[in-house]
Design a protein around this motif. Structure first.
Motif, PDB file in Angstrom:
ATOM      1  N   TYR A   1     -21.523 -18.086  -6.339  1.00  0.00           N
ATOM      2  CA  TYR A   1     -20.039 -17.936  -6.003  1.00  0.00           C
ATOM      3  C   TYR A   1     -19.621 -17.359  -4.958  1.00  0.00           C
ATOM      4  O   TYR A   1     -18.887 -16.366  -4.756  1.00  0.00           O
ATOM      5  N   ALA A   2     -20.012 -18.181  -3.729  1.00  0.00           N
ATOM      6  CA  ALA A   2     -19.694 -17.558  -2.514  1.00  0.00           C
ATOM      7  C   ALA A   2     -19.647 -18.989  -1.557  1.00  0.00           C
ATOM      8  O   ALA A   2     -20.491 -20.020  -1.554  1.00  0.00           O
ATOM      9  N   ASN A   3     -18.485 -19.048  -0.592  1.00  0.00           N
ATOM     10  CA  ASN A   3     -18.372 -20.161   0.086  1.00  0.00           C
ATOM     11  C   ASN A   3     -18.567 -21.670  -0.668  1.00  0.00           C
ATOM     12  O   ASN A   3     -19.309 -22.344  -0.388  1.00  0.00           O
ATOM     13  N   LEU A   4     -17.544 -21.671  -1.690  1.00  0.00           N
ATOM     14  CA  LEU A   4     -17.984 -22.522  -2.749  1.00  0.00           C
ATOM     15  C   LEU A   4     -16.686 -23.240  -2.994  1.00  0.00           C
ATOM     16  O   LEU A   4     -15.389 -22.804  -3.205  1.00  0.00           O
ATOM     17  N   LEU A   5     -16.844 -24.844  -3.244  1.00  0.00           N
ATOM     18  CA  LEU A   5     -15.669 -25.565  -3.906  1.00  0.00           C
ATOM     19  C   LEU A   5     -16.612 -26.370  -4.945  1.00  0.00           C
ATOM     20  O   LEU A   5     -17.743 -26.881  -4.601  1.00  0.00           O
ATOM     21  N   HIS A   6     -16.104 -26.258  -6.084  1.00  0.00           N
ATOM     22  CA  HIS A   6     -17.172 -26.844  -7.512  1.00  0.00           C
ATOM     23  C   HIS A   6     -16.028 -27.170  -8.229  1.00  0.00           C
ATOM     24  O   HIS A   6     -15.218 -26.734  -8.730  1.00  0.00           O
ATOM     25  N   LEU A   7     -16.488 -28.862  -8.740  1.00  0.00           N
ATOM     26  CA  LEU A   7     -15.717 -29.440  -9.798  1.00  0.00           C
ATOM     27  C   LEU A   7     -16.654 -30.117 -10.895  1.00  0.00           C
ATOM     28  O   LEU A   7     -17.727 -30.523 -10.448  1.00  0.00           O
ATOM     29  N   LYS A   8     -16.471 -29.720 -12.169  1.00  0.00           N
ATOM     30  CA  LYS A   8     -17.599 -29.858 -13.021  1.00  0.00           C
ATOM     31  C   LYS A   8     -16.840 -30.667 -14.138  1.00  0.00           C
ATOM     32  O   LYS A   8     -16.555 -29.802 -15.127  1.00  0.00           O
ATOM     33  N   PRO A   9     -16.961 -31.666 -14.591  1.00  0.00           N
ATOM     34  CA  PRO A   9     -16.437 -32.393 -15.928  1.00  0.00           C
ATOM     35  C   PRO A   9     -17.669 -32.319 -16.905  1.00  0.00           C
ATOM     36  O   PRO A   9     -18.812 -32.247 -16.471  1.00  0.00           O
ATOM     37  N   SER A  10     -17.337 -32.193 -18.289  1.00  0.00           N
ATOM     38  CA  SER A  10     -18.411 -32.041 -19.213  1.00  0.00           C
ATOM     39  C   SER A  10     -17.941 -32.706 -20.352  1.00  0.00           C
ATOM     40  O   SER A  10     -16.634 -32.701 -20.876  1.00  0.00           O
ATOM     41  N   LEU A  11     -18.933 -32.738 -21.432  1.00  0.00           N
ATOM     42  CA  LEU A  11     -18.758 -33.286 -22.809  1.00  0.00           C
ATOM     43  C   LEU A  11     -19.689 -32.581 -23.594  1.00  0.00           C
ATOM     44  O   LEU A  11     -20.939 -32.519 -23.316  1.00  0.00           O
ATOM     45  N   THR A  12     -19.275 -31.915 -24.694  1.00  0.00           N
ATOM     46  CA  THR A  12     -19.970 -31.253 -25.688  1.00  0.00           C
ATOM     47  C   THR A  12     -19.753 -31.747 -27.115  1.00  0.00           C
ATOM     48  O   THR A  12     -18.697 -31.906 -27.309  1.00  0.00           O
ATOM     49  N   VAL A  13     -20.919 -31.804 -27.918  1.00  0.00           N
ATOM     50  CA  VAL A  13     -20.681 -32.528 -29.200  1.00  0.00           C
ATOM     51  C   VAL A  13     -21.465 -31.613 -30.108  1.00  0.00           C
ATOM     52  O   VAL A  13     -22.363 -30.754 -29.652  1.00  0.00           O
ATOM     53  N   HIS A  14     -21.406 -31.772 -31.296  1.00  0.00           N
ATOM     54  CA  HIS A  14     -22.054 -31.058 -32.425  1.00  0.00           C
ATOM     55  C   HIS A  14     -22.523 -32.033 -33.580  1.00  0.00           C
ATOM     56  O   HIS A  14     -22.100 -32.288 -34.343  1.00  0.00           O
ATOM     57  N   PRO A  15     -23.774 -32.502 -33.093  1.00  0.00           N
ATOM     58  CA  PRO A  15     -24.149 -33.711 -34.012  1.00  0.00           C
ATOM     59  C   PRO A  15     -24.525 -33.139 -35.524  1.00  0.00           C
ATOM     60  O   PRO A  15     -24.745 -33.774 -36.240  1.00  0.00           O
ATOM     61  N   ALA A  16     -24.875 -32.188 -35.478  1.00  0.00           N
ATOM     62  CA  ALA A  16     -25.404 -31.382 -37.061  1.00  0.00           C
ATOM     63  C   ALA A  16     -25.095 -29.917 -37.018  1.00  0.00           C
ATOM     64  O   ALA A  16     -24.569 -29.098 -35.794  1.00  0.00           O
ATOM     65  N   ALA A  17     -25.341 -29.125 -37.957  1.00  0.00           N
ATOM     66  CA  ALA A  17     -24.649 -27.971 -38.278  1.00  0.00           C
ATOM     67  C   ALA A  17     -25.746 -27.080 -37.286  1.00  0.00           C
ATOM     68  O   ALA A  17     -26.892 -27.102 -37.322  1.00  0.00           O
ATOM     69  N   GLY A  18     -25.116 -26.170 -36.627  1.00  0.00           N
ATOM     70  CA  GLY A  18     -26.024 -25.248 -35.831  1.00  0.00           C
ATOM     71  C   GLY A  18     -26.262 -25.851 -34.508  1.00  0.00           C
ATOM     72  O   GLY A  18     -27.085 -25.282 -33.651  1.00  0.00           O
TER      73      GLY A  18
ATOM     74  N   VAL B   1     -24.740 -29.947 -28.205  1.00  0.00           N
ATOM     75  CA  VAL B   1     -25.371 -30.694 -27.017  1.00  0.00           C
ATOM     76  C   VAL B   1     -24.157 -30.763 -25.986  1.00  0.00           C
ATOM     77  O   VAL B   1     -23.235 -31.368 -26.211  1.00  0.00           O
ATOM     78  N   SER B   2     -24.473 -30.524 -24.893  1.00  0.00           N
ATOM     79  CA  SER B   2     -23.416 -30.922 -23.760  1.00  0.00           C
ATOM     80  C   SER B   2     -23.983 -31.614 -22.420  1.00  0.00           C
ATOM     81  O   SER B   2     -25.259 -31.350 -22.242  1.00  0.00           O
ATOM     82  N   ALA B   3     -23.370 -32.373 -21.943  1.00  0.00           N
ATOM     83  CA  ALA B   3     -23.805 -32.894 -20.547  1.00  0.00           C
ATOM     84  C   ALA B   3     -22.633 -32.705 -19.632  1.00  0.00           C
ATOM     85  O   ALA B   3     -21.503 -32.737 -19.996  1.00  0.00           O
ATOM     86  N   ALA B   4     -23.037 -32.403 -18.338  1.00  0.00           N
ATOM     87  CA  ALA B   4     -21.949 -32.147 -17.110  1.00  0.00           C
ATOM     88  C   ALA B   4     -22.475 -32.908 -16.125  1.00  0.00           C
ATOM     89  O   ALA B   4     -23.805 -33.003 -15.855  1.00  0.00           O
ATOM     90  N   PHE B   5     -21.400 -33.107 -15.176  1.00  0.00           N
ATOM     91  CA  PHE B   5     -21.762 -33.406 -13.871  1.00  0.00           C
ATOM     92  C   PHE B   5     -21.057 -32.581 -12.734  1.00  0.00           C
ATOM     93  O   PHE B   5     -19.927 -32.539 -12.959  1.00  0.00           O
ATOM     94  N   GLY B   6     -21.632 -31.882 -11.836  1.00  0.00           N
ATOM     95  CA  GLY B   6     -21.325 -31.020 -10.976  1.00  0.00           C
ATOM     96  C   GLY B   6     -21.130 -31.618  -9.385  1.00  0.00           C
ATOM     97  O   GLY B   6     -22.172 -32.235  -9.069  1.00  0.00           O
ATOM     98  N   LEU B   7     -20.006 -31.477  -8.771  1.00  0.00           N
ATOM     99  CA  LEU B   7     -19.804 -31.719  -7.413  1.00  0.00           C
ATOM    100  C   LEU B   7     -19.481 -30.430  -6.670  1.00  0.00           C
ATOM    101  O   LEU B   7     -18.938 -29.610  -7.063  1.00  0.00           O
ATOM    102  N   GLN B   8     -20.168 -30.289  -5.646  1.00  0.00           N
ATOM    103  CA  GLN B   8     -20.066 -29.253  -4.754  1.00  0.00           C
ATOM    104  C   GLN B   8     -19.830 -29.227  -3.262  1.00  0.00           C
ATOM    105  O   GLN B   8     -20.558 -30.144  -2.613  1.00  0.00           O
ATOM    106  N   TRP B   9     -19.086 -28.473  -2.479  1.00  0.00           N
ATOM    107  CA  TRP B   9     -18.562 -28.557  -1.103  1.00  0.00           C
ATOM    108  C   TRP B   9     -18.889 -27.062  -0.610  1.00  0.00           C
ATOM    109  O   TRP B   9     -18.805 -25.911  -1.532  1.00  0.00           O
TER     110      TRP B   9
END
Length: 459
Positions: free
Chosen positions: A354-371, A374-382
């Protein structure tokens, strides 16, 4: 052998819990916050070793008891290019082991004495630092007092303790790395209705890795805070705090000397109609030696959960920005200091600070079973400015990047799964692939690949 015993015990606990209709106390990340007084009723001691979770002190007072506990975390990590492979090993694979044992003494409903020792090791790791190992040392030891009256609740703690704010962007217990962060502190807290006011003065613990019981805190490193919180629009949270971060002998790319940094933080978080959000902004002023400080950062996480769909998918978007030093040698330091970051706000891989940063991160989280989550994300950094360096966790500049190259830093993909096997037993897997930009490549860096597999048991 020890891990196997823990797992067998957890399995037995799960079977007993399934047949026991009585709600049991839950283990927490902060073990000192647990309340095992419900086990004063012998009928509720249904799991193995429950007699050690509740040891009565005075027969006439069920709130007076001793409780023993332990936390064991095993994590295997493979990092092909730590810090993009610049200035260190090109690849590393190792085990991170954290064992903590605690004693919680409740003298009555008001007084608590808590102590926790830990043994933290990193077998096979090529480069060992103070966040990797802490061989047999005192992690927590404090005296706590609380009292609830008609006007509200007062709490106070004195001694070695830990604390964290909100999403732990800037003030955390640092659970991501192997060694958590503790503070030798005096803490006071007042809660009344929708209001909460708290403050503390502290000396952050500095970890040594050579001898048992050698950790210290000194006046050379200090952190103090006054914070106000209020519930608004129901359960939504609005908070603000002022902090003073002081460190002797600080070193930045454009400043060296004693650091005195005033911080002002404002946060608004809540959830409504399927949406959730967490917005935070921090400004910093002060000095490092003869150089003035003028730095800032903002962070946001917003999401929408489709509860009516299978697996309850949550669509998320994270955006972060932090200032970098705009011009070398101008007597003003603009590099943001992330203070006490948690190490997993971005990813466990450590490629992002968290220094000299620009950051964008869309994500998807699902719950296929109890407990299971699962998440997937894609980050872009400048970078916020090319005059300053690219930084990696916690706030280390990547050699050869300051004042060179372009704003673009790179992109990464992240996959993570978390699973609750049984009460107190959890597991996680995280994989990160970072495609480094030309600025890092021209400095001699490579793409990053990280894999972490974790098992955590709490009793």
């Amino acid at each position: 052998m020890f891990v196997a015993l823990c797992l067998l015990s957890a399995g037995a606990c799960a079977e007993d819990a399934a047949s026991d209709p009585i709600t049991r106390p839950a283990t927490k990340t902060n073990r000192w916050a647990e309340d095992w007084s419900p086990l004063a009723d012998p009928a509720r001691r249904t799991q193995p070793f429950d007699d050690l979770k509740y040891i009565p002190l005075f027969a006439a007072d069920p709130k007076s008891y001793l409780s023993l506990g332990l936390t064991l975390r095993e994590r295997f990590e493979s990092n092909r290019t730590p810090a993009f492979g610049i200035g260190g090993p090109r690849g590393d694979a190792y085990l991170l082991q954290r064992l903590q044992i605690h004693l919680d003494a409740r003298l009555n409903e008001n007084w608590q004495i808590f102590a926790q020792v830990e043994d933290v090791r990193a077998p096979g790791k090529r480069v060992i630092t103070s966040v990797d190992e802490n061989i047999l040392d005192l992690r927590l030891a404090f005296l706590s007092y609380s009292r609830t009256g008609e006007d509200g609740t007062f709490k106070a703690r004195a001694g070695r303790q830990d604390f964290a704010f909100d999403l732990q962007r800037f003030v955390s217990s640092r659970d991501g790395p192997n060694v958590r962060q503790s503070f030798d502190a005096l803490w006071a807290d007042w809660e009344s209705g929708p209001w909460r006011v708290l403050g503390f003065v502290s000396q952050p613990v500095q970890y040594r890795i050579y001898e048992p019981f050698d950790d210290v805190s000194t006046k050379a490193f200090r952190f103090s805070t006054l914070r106000v919180e209020r519930k608004v629009f129901g359960d939504q949270e609005l908070s603000a705090y002022w902090g003073l971060y002081e460190r002797d002998g600080a070193r930045f790319l454009d400043a060296v000397g004693n650091e005195s940094r005033h911080v002002l933080d404002i946060r608004y978080a809540g959830a409504a109609g399927g949406f959730d959000w967490d917005l935070e902004a921090m400004g910093q002023i002060g000095s490092v030696g003869r150089t003035d400080i003028a730095a800032w950062a903002v962070g946001s996480r917003v999401g929408y959960t489709l509860d009516t769909l299978p697996w309850r998918p949550r669509l998320g978007l994270q955006g972060d920005a932090a200032s970098g030093d705009a011009r070398r040698g101008d007597s003003t330091l603009n590099t943001f200091n992330p203070l006490f970051p948690n190490g997993y706000y971005f990813t466990l891989a450590g490629y992002t600070s968290y220094a000299n940063l620009l950051h964008l991160k869309p994500s998807l989280t699902v719950h296929p079973a109890a407990g299971l989550a699962v998440s997937a994300a894609f980050g872009l950094q400048w970078r916020q400015t090319t005059s300053d360096a690219v930084y990696v966790q916690p706030s280390n500049p990547v050699p050869g990047t300051a004042g060179r190259g372009h704003l673009w830093t790179g992109a990464y993909g992240q996959l993570r799964a978390d699973y609750v096997f049984a009460p107190g037993l959890t597991g996680a897997v995280e994989a990160v692939r970072f495609a480094a930009g030309d600025t890092i490549r021209q400095a001699g860096g490579k793409d990053g690949t990280y894999l972490g597999v974790e098992l955590r048991y709490a009793w």
